[in-house]
Design an enzyme around this catalytic site. Sequence first.
Site, PDB file in Angstrom:
ATOM      1  N   SER A  55      73.679 -18.876 -34.016  1.00 11.19           N
ATOM      2  CA  SER A  55      72.259 -20.003 -33.196  1.00 11.19           C
ATOM      3  C   SER A  55      71.620 -20.680 -34.394  1.00 11.19           C
ATOM      4  CB  SER A  55      71.717 -19.076 -32.809  1.00 11.19           C
ATOM      5  OG  SER A  55      70.984 -18.406 -33.769  1.00 11.19           O
ATOM      6  N   HIS A  56      71.150 -19.898 -35.614  1.00 16.47           N
ATOM      7  CA  HIS A  56      70.389 -20.918 -36.450  1.00 16.47           C
ATOM      8  C   HIS A  56      71.152 -20.856 -37.907  1.00 16.47           C
ATOM      9  CE1 HIS A  56      68.047 -19.144 -33.269  1.00 16.47           C
ATOM     10  NE2 HIS A  56      67.010 -19.936 -34.341  1.00 16.47           N
ATOM     11  N   ASN A  57      70.935 -21.695 -38.662  1.00 16.69           N
ATOM     12  CA  ASN A  57      71.688 -22.195 -40.186  1.00 16.69           C
ATOM     13  C   ASN A  57      70.471 -22.977 -40.855  1.00 16.69           C
ATOM     14  OD1 ASN A  57      72.883 -22.087 -42.417  1.00 16.69           O
ATOM     15  ND2 ASN A  57      74.806 -22.687 -41.598  1.00 16.69           N
ATOM     16  N   PHE A  61      71.759 -17.393 -41.813  1.00 13.33           N
ATOM     17  CA  PHE A  61      72.016 -17.870 -40.906  1.00 13.33           C
ATOM     18  C   PHE A  61      71.917 -16.114 -39.913  1.00 13.33           C
ATOM     19  CE2 PHE A  61      75.602 -17.329 -42.739  1.00 13.33           C
ATOM     20  CZ  PHE A  61      76.608 -15.502 -42.788  1.00 13.33           C
TER      21      PHE A  61
END
Length: 332
Positions: free
Chosen positions: A89-91, A102
Amino acid sequence: MKQEILSRIQKKFPLVANPFQVIAEELGIDETEVLDILAKEKESGIIRQTSAIFDTKRLGYQSSLVAFKIAPSKIDKAVEIINSHPGISHNYERNHEFNIWFTIAVEPDSQLGLQETVKLLARLTQANDFIVLPTLKLFKISVKLNTTGKDKKKERVKKVMHKEIELTPLHHDIIKYAQHDIDFVSEPFQKIVNALNIDYDTFFSTLQELQDAGVMRRFASILNHRQAGFNANAMVVWDVDEQEGEKIGEKAAAFSAVSHCYLRPKYANWPYNLFTMVHGKTTEETNAMIAEMAQEIDAKAHMPLYSSREFKKVRIEYFTPKFKEWEEQYNG
């Protein structure tokens, strides 16, 4: 008026058939004006997404924050591989020797599981080292940017008791639809109730059940930090006494500029166990808030990790075949 609307849709989105009419009435303007403002903010990239925000773990998924140590020359290829996983979802790239950070989730019936998926990614990306940092204790997760400048420096973080729930096919169907971005139209939920052949009362009461059970955290708009003027967002890590971790975490979470606050494990090569995301419009503003927090937080050390590049920031799509397809492709 724009800032008031942006503040409202982040905090408590009206779960009614005509939510923008409710917001308009609260602010003393027309629904058309609210929709026009939101459409412009969406087009300009300030509003990322407006949808239900679900709790990954309450849906049975395993998840963790992960940090990789990647050689600079290999970052681009590594990011391509990491981002191919549907549970990322996040990186971000951050200013540390552990430079690629991440969040990853794997579905309940994953053949690999979380740890093996991370190990596989580490091999594929040729990471020199990695650390897996699952949540041991969550104190706060609520991204609400202070768009009006009127929010207080501290806020009360409520402790919520969740009801137990057994997810039914209807719950699953509503999750599949409600996780996606809504349109800024007078009746944004009409598509969902029509597709599922249910009425509004059933839809909203089911969302309330999911929220009462902690499966849905909230329904809200998420803004693009940088586009909204919050250009200095730091992941601040703190080395705190593990016996005092919960008390210190609660104190850190009370700061309004903190959107996320967790306790995570320590390792021989990573002594920091309290994680806080701090948001500010400038580096000076964020650093001043971190310094203020440091006056109240009993920590042996702390370190702000600023992101230099954002590689991915999306909502995970739940109950999709993409997870199995990825495992078959990379672990076949």
